[in-house]
Each structure stands twice: as C-alpha cells, then as structure tokens.
Design a protein around this motif. Structure first.
Motif, PDB file in Angstrom:
ATOM      1  N   PHE A  87      -1.820  -4.423  -5.033  1.00  0.00           N
ATOM      2  CA  PHE A  87      -0.857  -3.312  -4.927  1.00  0.00           C
ATOM      3  C   PHE A  87      -1.517  -2.009  -5.342  1.00  0.00           C
ATOM      4  O   PHE A  87      -2.251  -1.964  -6.342  1.00  0.00           O
ATOM      5  CB  PHE A  87       0.339  -3.597  -5.852  1.00  0.00           C
ATOM      6  N   THR A  88      -1.264  -0.949  -4.597  1.00  0.00           N
ATOM      7  CA  THR A  88      -1.606   0.403  -5.047  1.00  0.00           C
ATOM      8  C   THR A  88      -0.317   1.207  -5.036  1.00  0.00           C
ATOM      9  O   THR A  88       0.379   1.265  -4.013  1.00  0.00           O
ATOM     10  CB  THR A  88      -2.637   1.076  -4.115  1.00  0.00           C
ATOM     11  N   GLY A  89      -0.004   1.823  -6.171  1.00  0.00           N
ATOM     12  CA  GLY A  89       1.227   2.603  -6.248  1.00  0.00           C
ATOM     13  C   GLY A  89       1.566   2.882  -7.696  1.00  0.00           C
ATOM     14  O   GLY A  89       0.678   2.933  -8.553  1.00  0.00           O
ATOM     15  N   SER A  90       2.846   3.007  -7.965  1.00  0.00           N
ATOM     16  CA  SER A  90       3.239   3.433  -9.314  1.00  0.00           C
ATOM     17  C   SER A  90       3.151   2.277 -10.320  1.00  0.00           C
ATOM     18  O   SER A  90       3.276   1.102  -9.960  1.00  0.00           O
ATOM     19  CB  SER A  90       4.663   3.991  -9.294  1.00  0.00           C
ATOM     20  N   MET A 128      10.921  16.616  -8.634  1.00  0.00           N
ATOM     21  CA  MET A 128      10.197  16.141  -9.820  1.00  0.00           C
ATOM     22  C   MET A 128       9.215  17.223 -10.286  1.00  0.00           C
ATOM     23  O   MET A 128       9.114  17.512 -11.487  1.00  0.00           O
ATOM     24  CB  MET A 128       9.454  14.844  -9.496  1.00  0.00           C
ATOM     25  N   THR A 175       0.837  -1.213   0.000  1.00  0.00           N
ATOM     26  CA  THR A 175       0.000   0.000   0.000  1.00  0.00           C
ATOM     27  C   THR A 175       0.871   1.261   0.000  1.00  0.00           C
ATOM     28  O   THR A 175       1.998   1.244   0.488  1.00  0.00           O
ATOM     29  CB  THR A 175      -0.954  -0.024   1.210  1.00  0.00           C
ATOM     30  N   GLU A 178       2.150  11.560 -14.683  1.00  0.00           N
ATOM     31  CA  GLU A 178       1.319  11.887 -13.535  1.00  0.00           C
ATOM     32  C   GLU A 178       2.178  12.791 -12.651  1.00  0.00           C
ATOM     33  O   GLU A 178       3.228  12.365 -12.166  1.00  0.00           O
ATOM     34  CB  GLU A 178       1.006  10.566 -12.836  1.00  0.00           C
ATOM     35  N   LEU A 217       6.067  -6.128  -9.687  1.00  0.00           N
ATOM     36  CA  LEU A 217       5.392  -7.158  -8.885  1.00  0.00           C
ATOM     37  C   LEU A 217       4.750  -8.213  -9.782  1.00  0.00           C
ATOM     38  O   LEU A 217       4.745  -9.402  -9.467  1.00  0.00           O
ATOM     39  CB  LEU A 217       4.331  -6.521  -7.981  1.00  0.00           C
ATOM     40  N   ALA A 275       3.752   1.455   2.964  1.00  0.00           N
ATOM     41  CA  ALA A 275       4.902   2.250   2.500  1.00  0.00           C
ATOM     42  C   ALA A 275       5.781   2.586   3.701  1.00  0.00           C
ATOM     43  O   ALA A 275       5.272   2.887   4.784  1.00  0.00           O
ATOM     44  CB  ALA A 275       4.398   3.528   1.848  1.00  0.00           C
ATOM     45  N   GLU A 282      -3.750  -1.236  -8.597  1.00  0.00           N
ATOM     46  CA  GLU A 282      -4.280   0.134  -8.702  1.00  0.00           C
ATOM     47  C   GLU A 282      -3.077   1.033  -8.932  1.00  0.00           C
ATOM     48  O   GLU A 282      -2.339   1.341  -8.003  1.00  0.00           O
ATOM     49  CB  GLU A 282      -4.983   0.541  -7.399  1.00  0.00           C
TER      50      GLU A 282
HETATM   51  N1  NAD Z   1      -1.978   5.241  -7.317  1.00  0.00           N
HETATM   52  C1  NAD Z   1      -1.541   5.645  -6.136  1.00  0.00           C
HETATM   53  O1  NAD Z   1      -2.319   5.737  -5.191  1.00  0.00           O
HETATM   54  C2  NAD Z   1      -0.097   5.946  -5.927  1.00  0.00           C
HETATM   55  C3  NAD Z   1       0.402   6.000  -4.633  1.00  0.00           C
HETATM   56  C4  NAD Z   1       1.753   6.270  -4.428  1.00  0.00           C
HETATM   57  C5  NAD Z   1       2.581   6.477  -5.508  1.00  0.00           C
HETATM   58  N2  NAD Z   1       2.056   6.440  -6.761  1.00  0.00           N
HETATM   59  C6  NAD Z   1       2.920   6.657  -7.912  1.00  0.00           C
HETATM   60  O2  NAD Z   1       4.263   6.703  -7.509  1.00  0.00           O
HETATM   61  C7  NAD Z   1       4.948   7.822  -8.091  1.00  0.00           C
HETATM   62  C8  NAD Z   1       5.892   8.491  -7.131  1.00  0.00           C
HETATM   63  O3  NAD Z   1       5.966   7.841  -5.908  1.00  0.00           O
HETATM   64  P1  NAD Z   1       7.271   6.997  -5.508  1.00  0.00           P
HETATM   65  O4  NAD Z   1       8.470   7.629  -6.124  1.00  0.00           O
HETATM   66  O5  NAD Z   1       7.274   6.769  -4.045  1.00  0.00           O
HETATM   67  O6  NAD Z   1       6.927   5.663  -6.292  1.00  0.00           O
HETATM   68  P2  NAD Z   1       7.465   4.192  -6.101  1.00  0.00           P
HETATM   69  O7  NAD Z   1       6.887   3.403  -7.194  1.00  0.00           O
HETATM   70  O8  NAD Z   1       8.925   4.189  -5.910  1.00  0.00           O
HETATM   71  O9  NAD Z   1       6.839   3.706  -4.710  1.00  0.00           O
HETATM   72  C9  NAD Z   1       5.453   3.578  -4.518  1.00  0.00           C
HETATM   73  C10 NAD Z   1       5.233   2.545  -3.462  1.00  0.00           C
HETATM   74  O10 NAD Z   1       5.742   1.296  -3.877  1.00  0.00           O
HETATM   75  C11 NAD Z   1       6.587   0.726  -2.877  1.00  0.00           C
HETATM   76  N3  NAD Z   1       7.675   0.030  -3.545  1.00  0.00           N
HETATM   77  C12 NAD Z   1       8.749   0.553  -4.124  1.00  0.00           C
HETATM   78  N4  NAD Z   1       9.551  -0.424  -4.623  1.00  0.00           N
HETATM   79  C13 NAD Z   1       8.942  -1.587  -4.343  1.00  0.00           C
HETATM   80  C14 NAD Z   1       9.252  -2.934  -4.598  1.00  0.00           C
HETATM   81  N5  NAD Z   1      10.356  -3.308  -5.249  1.00  0.00           N
HETATM   82  N6  NAD Z   1       8.400  -3.857  -4.153  1.00  0.00           N
HETATM   83  C15 NAD Z   1       7.269  -3.508  -3.512  1.00  0.00           C
HETATM   84  N7  NAD Z   1       6.927  -2.248  -3.246  1.00  0.00           N
HETATM   85  C16 NAD Z   1       7.750  -1.294  -3.658  1.00  0.00           C
HETATM   86  C17 NAD Z   1       7.108   1.867  -2.066  1.00  0.00           C
HETATM   87  O11 NAD Z   1       7.409   1.400  -0.742  1.00  0.00           O
HETATM   88  C18 NAD Z   1       5.942   2.824  -2.114  1.00  0.00           C
HETATM   89  O12 NAD Z   1       5.042   2.501  -1.098  1.00  0.00           O
HETATM   90  C19 NAD Z   1       3.833   8.791  -8.459  1.00  0.00           C
HETATM   91  O13 NAD Z   1       4.160   9.532  -9.588  1.00  0.00           O
HETATM   92  C20 NAD Z   1       2.631   7.897  -8.671  1.00  0.00           C
HETATM   93  O14 NAD Z   1       2.506   7.517 -10.011  1.00  0.00           O
HETATM   94  C21 NAD Z   1       0.746   6.165  -6.995  1.00  0.00           C
END
Ligand code: NAD
Ligand SMILES: N[C@@H](CC=O)C(=O)O
Length: 487
Positions: A231-234, A338, A154, A384, A241, A182, A255
């Motif tokens: 997973f929610t994130g980038s 950024m 998350t 984004e 993953l 995170a 997501e």
């Molecule tokens: N959709 C969303 O809700 C959401 C949330 C956070 C970040 N983001 C995206 O992330 C970008 C910037 O954030 P960032 O630089 O922290 O992104 P990132 O992709 O580096 O990290 C996002 C999340 O993924 C986790 N993560 C990173 N590497 C991982 C791995 N190898 N295995 C599992 N989890 C891992 C991190 O701990 C963090 O919680 C934004 O531009 C956005 O696109 C999206």
C-alpha cells in the motif's frame, strides 16, 4: 480527451484478461481536478467480483511462476518499451485525471517505466545461498520463491509510478498481481493493463480492480490466497489495512506519510538553498510524500533564506497542468480546505504568512504559501500538509535541529544542505529517517531502497530490497548426501 491511441482510455476494470463492468452496473465519475469536468467513469466491482479476481490471479500463478525468469523478463521489457512508445498519451491521461503539469507527467511515465526495466533485470539475480553444514553429510542452502498473489493499493498523487514500482517487482519475482488504484485516478492504471496485455502478459497475471476502497480492501485483506499487501497512501489507511490483514498474517509493504525536514546549515548560500527548497516542496503541488514540509534554516542566514524562498515560490505559475503551469490543482476541494485550515492554525498560533495571495485559478487550486517562524505546536509542523504550504523556522545548532527534525511520528525522507563533511555525517546518522538526501533534491529512482521508519511504513520499494518484498526464502537441508559436508 484526444489520445493518439484511444484504446488506452479504458473505463472498465481489467480482470483475468477481460474488460469488466460491475455486476450491479454501479460506476463512479472521474473528474478533472483542474476544471471539475467529468472525464468519464470507472466501474465499481461488487465484493464477489473481487473474490473472482483473486481466483483468477491464483489460477494464473502456477504457470507464471514456472516461466523461465529470462522469458518473464522479456515480457516486462516489452511492457517497458510500450510505456515509452505511448508516453505522450499516458502523460496526457495522467494530467487530465491527476492535474499535475504535463512535463511532470512525462517525467512520471519515464520514472514509472524505469521500475519495470530495473526489475526485469534484477529478477535474474534472485540468488539463494549455500550454507556450510553443521549436520553430517548434509547439504544446506536457500532458494528464493515468489510469495504468491499480491494485492496493491496505490494513491492518486503518482498514478502510474506507484503501480509499476510494486507490480514490476512482483511480476518479475513470479507473483501475480491485483492492483486497486485510487478512485480519483484509475485511468493510468487501466492504460497500464491495456499495455500489459499487448506486451503478452497472460490473462490473470496483472489485474486492475476498481471499486469502493473499503469493500475491495476488506475482501483482499481477508482472503487467505492473497499473500502480500502493498500500500502507498496515508498512515491512517495503512493502519487499517494492517488490522484487516492480521486475520490471515500476510506479508505487508507500507509506504505511508512523510513530513520531511529540510535542513540548511550556515555555510550555504541562502539563495541557492532556497531555490532547492522550493524545488523539494512544490512538485505535484506539494502532494508528494517526499515534499519538504518543515524547513529548518540556521539563524545566521534565516532572514535572507526566507526572503529568497518567497521570491522563488512566487515565480511559480499556478494553473491547469495542460497550459504550461508549474503547480496544478490539488486533487479535490477537501485538500484545499485542509490547506486553508493549516494556514489559519499557524497564523493563529503566531506564524507569519508569506505568499498565498492572488486569485487561485479555480476552486481546487491553492496559492503557494510559506508559514515563517513555525513552532511544534502548529499543525504545519505536526501534519503532512500535502499541499503547497510549507513551514520554516530558525535553529542555532546541530543538536537543536536534530531534535526538531525528529520530533514527528513520521520518518520517510529528510534533506540536509551543508558542505561540511563532519556535519553531514552527524546529521545523516542522527536523523530518524529511512532516506537522507544531502545537497540534492533528487534522491529517488529504480535502484534505491525507497521507504521509511516509524509510522512512515514498513519494507522497501525499488532496488534489490524491492524485489525481496515479493520473494520468500526457502531453506533446504538435503540429508544423507555422502560427499556433502566438510567441503
Ligand atoms: N505517501 C503517499 O504517496 C500518499 C499518497 C496519497 C495520499 N497520502 C496521504 O493521504 C492524505 C490525504 O489523502 P486522502 O485524504 O485521499 O487520504 P486517504 O487515506 O483517505 O486515501 C489515500 C488512498 O487510500 C485509499 N483508501 C481509502 N480508504 C481505503 C480503505 N478503506 N481501503 C483501502 N484503500 C483505501 C484511497 O482510495 C486513496 O487512494 C495525505 O495527507 C497523505 O498523508 C499519501
Ligand atoms: N515522490 C515519491 C512518491 C510519493 O509520494 C516517489 O518518488 O516515489
């Protein structure tokens, strides 16, 4: 940090009902992004401890799935009530670790709790079907079964609600859960674990592991006993993953990123539409997958809209989320750099920079900025921004705006503003997005299927579809049943 209930501030991981430090004693500082002050630490678990967590969740699965769904729902309702009871503490923890304004944190606690309540009820309706049989003397049908141990990664932008939207569904379905929050925002997740324990959720059913993200993901994605990864994130990490999980063919819910278009047609009042666009862009300092990144305004009202957008944007107060601000800090300095890079790129390619002036109240803050007259060659159009930087440009007709809005690898959410019903239908159908909101900033909530198309992800969270992510459909054929067919 002064909480009414200090036991909600936990710095250890929560595994099999025990607060656990890293076996090598490693830990990481957690920092308030508004002040740079260290709030505390979180434990970095070693790979073997992550494997032990899978064992605990696997061992707890048989008993948890066997509990009558109404009894499971009661435990989730108790968890839901505890979130409300401790709302102020949870909101304070969130603002300290994430930076968002305290009122937004309170809103997120309500939002997060609503998923637990929703899924507690929804699981009671996890119906299978009966199938009219084509096989003589057979009874055919389906039943729903929990997929098994589910791992959840998350993000830091919504440190509580992104957990409950996944875990509420999984637990209600009868799965056991391992959450990896995170590293920037572990405390909301650990407070959720404390409250889950108080709600009577048994040891091993809801676990929170903290650690190096790459180590944790490698162990969880490669372990055959994990049946689902959410997973929610980038998009970058989502793809990673997916690759890691391919060796064990897991169910996946992703997501990912947004880059939402916000379309304003010429029948709208420019001031009212600008106010809505500002609301859709700057929540959580623009660090929201639903943030209105690219704003498309009909040429007839473009200049008036831009002028009103800047006025509303500049009325937002930037500052520490504990001090009544509208926009808090970005999560870290990297995000500020950024945002600066995106603005410089746009201006270098001909965009007009509006706003962005004034002294930021700290190194992680970024003053809200609009780039006007953007083009598809600019980073603000393609990426984004995940910051308080928005882009705007004019369009002349519906075909053009659909082409512009769909010119992205993302497909999460889109906004349309017009009162012309035929146009609403045309734009809503033409937008390649998982969610389209018409004349409303607010679109999300527990009952809706949240999710995207294209590289914004796979699967849906929330609503009936959100429960399905954690259920397998088992088909049965009962043969040689004398009175079964032809009925
Ligand atoms: N959709 C969303 O809700 C959401 C949330 C956070 C970040 N983001 C995206 O992330 C970008 C910037 O954030 P960032 O630089 O922290 O992104 P990132 O992709 O580096 O990290 C996002 C999340 O993924 C986790 N993560 C990173 N590497 C991982 C791995 N190898 N295995 C599992 N989890 C891992 C991190 O701990 C963090 O919680 C934004 O531009 C956005 O696109 C999206
Ligand atoms: N704002 C989103 C989370 C994505 O960042 C939501 O409402 O779920």
């Amino acid at each position: 940090m002064k909480l009414n209930d200090p036991r909600l501030f936990r710095q250890y991981a929560y595994v099999d009902g025990k607060w656990t430090h890293g076996s090598e004693g490693r830990e990481e500082a957690v920092v308030d992004p508004a002040t740079g002050e260290t709030l505390g630490h979180c434990a970095l678990l070693e790979a073997s401890q992550i494997t032990d967590t899978v064992t605990a969740a696997e061992n707890a699965f048989a008993a948890w799935r066997a509990i009558n769904v109404h009894e499971r729902a009661e435990k989730l309702h108790a968890w839901y009530r505890l979130l409300h009871e401790h709302k102020e503490d949870l909101a304070l923890l969130m603002t300290y670790e994430q930076g968002k304004p305290l009122d937004d944190s309170r809103g997120e606690v309500d939002y997060g709790a609503s998923f637990i309540q929703w899924f507690a009820e929804e699981a009671k309706r996890a119906y299978g079907v009966t199938i009219p049989s084509h096989i003589p003397n057979a009874a055919l049908g389906t039943i729903k079964e929990p997929v098994g141990v589910s791992a959840m990664f998350t993000p830091w932008n919504f440190p509580l609600a992104m957990i409950t939207r996944k875990a509420g569904a999984a637990l209600a379905a009868g799965c056991t859960v391992i959450v990896k929050p995170a590293n920037e925002t572990p405390y909301s997740a650990l407070a959720l674990a404390e409250l889950a324990e108080r709600a009577g959720i048994p040891a091993g059913v809801f676990n929170v592991v903290t650690g190096d993200p790459a180590t944790v993901s490698e162990v969880l994605c490669n372990d055959n006993r994990i049946r689902n990864i959410s997973f929610t994130g980038s998009t970058r990490v989502g793809k990673l993953l997916m690759r890691q999980s391919s060796s064990s063919v897991k169910r996946m819910s992703l997501e990912l990123g947004g880059n939402a278009p916000f379309i304003v047609c010429d029948d709208m009042d420019p001031d009212a539409a600008a106010k809505e666009a500002v609301a859709a862009k700057f929540q959580t300092a623009g660090q929201d997958c639903l943030a209105a990144n690219r704003i498309f305004v009909h040429r007839k009202i473009y200049d008036a809209f831009v002028e009103r957008f800047v006025a509303h944007m500049q009325a937002l107060k930037v500052g520490n989320g504990l001090e009544g601000s509208d926009i808090g800090p970005l999560i870290h300095k990297r995000a500020v750099d950024m945002a600066k890079g995106i603005v410089e790129d746009g201006v270098g390619k001909g965009a007009r920079q509006l706003g962005g002036e004034g002294q930021a109240p700290g190194e992680n803050f970024f003053m809200p900025t609009l780039l006007a007259d953007i083009t598809p060659e600019m980073r603000v159009f393609r990426e984004e921004t995940f910051s308080p930087v928005a882009g705007v440009c004019a369009f002349d007709d519906d075909e053009e705006v659909l082409r512009l809005a769909n010119d992205t690898e993302y497909g999460l959410a889109a906004y349309v503003y017009t009162n012309d019903v035929r146009r609403i239908w045309k734009l809503m159908r033409g937008l390649e997005y998982g969610m389209v909101s018409v004349n409303s900033v607010k679109m999300t909530g527990a009952p809706i299927p949240f999710g995207g198309v294209k590289q914004s992800g796979l699967g849906r969270e929330g609503g009936a579809a959100g429960l399905e992510e954690y259920l397998d459909t088992k088909y049965y054929c009962l043969g040689n049943m004398p009175s079964a067919s032809n009925s």
